[in-house]
Scaffold this motif. Structure first.
Motif, PDB file in Angstrom:
ATOM      1  N   THR A 122       0.818  -1.221   0.000  1.00 29.50           N
ATOM      2  CA  THR A 122       0.000   0.000   0.000  1.00 29.50           C
ATOM      3  C   THR A 122       0.848   1.266   0.000  1.00 29.50           C
ATOM      4  N   LEU A 123       2.140   1.133   0.234  1.00 28.82           N
ATOM      5  CA  LEU A 123       3.028   2.291   0.240  1.00 28.82           C
ATOM      6  C   LEU A 123       3.658   2.559  -1.126  1.00 28.82           C
ATOM      7  N   GLY A 124       3.196   1.854  -2.153  1.00 31.63           N
ATOM      8  CA  GLY A 124       3.697   2.108  -3.500  1.00 31.63           C
ATOM      9  C   GLY A 124       4.881   1.244  -3.872  1.00 31.63           C
ATOM     10  N   ALA A 125       4.788  -0.047  -3.628  1.00 28.59           N
ATOM     11  CA  ALA A 125       5.888  -0.964  -3.946  1.00 28.59           C
ATOM     12  C   ALA A 125       5.978  -1.192  -5.458  1.00 28.59           C
ATOM     13  N   ARG A 126       7.224  -1.335  -5.929  1.00 24.32           N
ATOM     14  CA  ARG A 126       7.479  -1.640  -7.348  1.00 24.32           C
ATOM     15  C   ARG A 126       8.424  -2.827  -7.428  1.00 24.32           C
ATOM     16  N   SER A 183      16.070  -7.060  -8.864  1.00 22.88           N
ATOM     17  CA  SER A 183      16.691  -7.677  -7.682  1.00 22.88           C
ATOM     18  C   SER A 183      15.739  -7.835  -6.504  1.00 22.88           C
ATOM     19  N   GLY A 184      14.535  -7.277  -6.577  1.00 20.45           N
ATOM     20  CA  GLY A 184      13.593  -7.376  -5.465  1.00 20.45           C
ATOM     21  C   GLY A 184      12.477  -6.371  -5.606  1.00 20.45           C
ATOM     22  N   TYR A 220      14.137  -3.933  -1.007  1.00 23.32           N
ATOM     23  CA  TYR A 220      14.089  -5.201  -0.286  1.00 23.32           C
ATOM     24  C   TYR A 220      14.543  -6.289  -1.248  1.00 23.32           C
ATOM     25  N   LYS A 221      15.753  -6.756  -1.041  1.00 23.78           N
ATOM     26  CA  LYS A 221      16.337  -7.755  -1.930  1.00 23.78           C
ATOM     27  C   LYS A 221      15.611  -9.088  -1.770  1.00 23.78           C
ATOM     28  N   PHE A 251       6.020  -9.968  -0.640  1.00 24.79           N
ATOM     29  CA  PHE A 251       6.321 -11.186   0.090  1.00 24.79           C
ATOM     30  C   PHE A 251       7.804 -11.522  -0.015  1.00 24.79           C
ATOM     31  N   LYS A 252       8.247 -12.364   0.915  1.00 22.27           N
ATOM     32  CA  LYS A 252       9.619 -12.852   0.898  1.00 22.27           C
ATOM     33  C   LYS A 252       9.584 -14.309   1.357  1.00 22.27           C
ATOM     34  N   ARG A 253      10.425 -15.119   0.738  1.00 25.45           N
ATOM     35  CA  ARG A 253      10.480 -16.535   1.124  1.00 25.45           C
ATOM     36  C   ARG A 253      11.175 -16.680   2.477  1.00 25.45           C
ATOM     37  N   ASP A 254      10.653 -17.612   3.291  1.00 20.63           N
ATOM     38  CA  ASP A 254      11.214 -17.831   4.626  1.00 20.63           C
ATOM     39  C   ASP A 254      12.496 -18.659   4.593  1.00 20.63           C
ATOM     40  N   GLY A 255      12.711 -19.379   3.538  1.00 23.92           N
ATOM     41  CA  GLY A 255      13.928 -20.177   3.408  1.00 23.92           C
ATOM     42  C   GLY A 255      14.260 -20.323   1.936  1.00 23.92           C
TER      43      GLY A 255
END
Length: 178
Positions: A88-92, A96-97, A106-107, A122-126
């Protein structure tokens, strides 16, 4: 140029005597109006300070903040907020992330839409494909809880600057001229 202001106990006693002669109904209406204005000013200043501290637009903080008058002598300013999703903050999405305005990059993060229709960063946990975790930005309500002395100072200043002058203004407006 300097201005000297002198007040002693006699001034306050004189003011108390004058207020005693005013009908209770008029004092109650003036107090209620002054309190309502003070609460609105308090909400405005809390939103401004909170937005500065968590580096968000005031609009996003304001929509999570309500002001309530609880009778004539009590009021509440309530901020209800969960952690704000980075989406909601305007992610693109980048190669690389993910980059977010005012938040940085955010890599290894990615933007995805779930089957439910929910979109997020989202980011993978492992190293495995699943599980994944959603990433969040700031929480304005959490900032208030953790730094209550800053926000109590803001409210204290509002009470000092706004309430009494507004109460006197409302009294003069309600009292008949003469």
């Amino acid at each position: 140029m300097s201005v000297a202001l002198h007040a002693d106990a006699r001034d306050f006693l004189r003011l108390a005597r004058v207020l005693d002669r005013i009908p209770m109904e008029i004092k109650a209406r003036a107090f209620s109006s002054a309190m309502r204005r003070t609460v609105d000013q308090g909400r405005t200043r809390i939103v401004k300070r909170s937005a500065e501290r968590v580096d968000l637009p005031q609009r996003m903080v304001r929509e999570r903040t309500q002001a309530y008058n609880r009778g004539s002598a009590a009021a509440e300013i309530v901020m209800r907020s969960k952690w704000i999703p980075l989406y909601t903050l305007g992610a693109r999405q980048t190669r690389s992330g993910v980059t977010v305005k005012l938040r940085g990059s955010y890599k290894s993060a990615f933007i995805a839409s779930m089957k439910s229709g929910h979109a997020g960063v989202f980011k993978r946990d492992g190293s495995a494909r699943l599980p994944i975790s959603e990433m969040f930005g700031p929480n304005p309500a959490n900032d208030i809880v953790n730094n209550s002395d800053v926000f109590l100072g803001v409210l204290e200043k509002v009470m000092d600057d706004v309430f009494m002058p507004r109460f006197m203004h409302e009294l003069s407006r309600l009292l008949p001229a003469g």
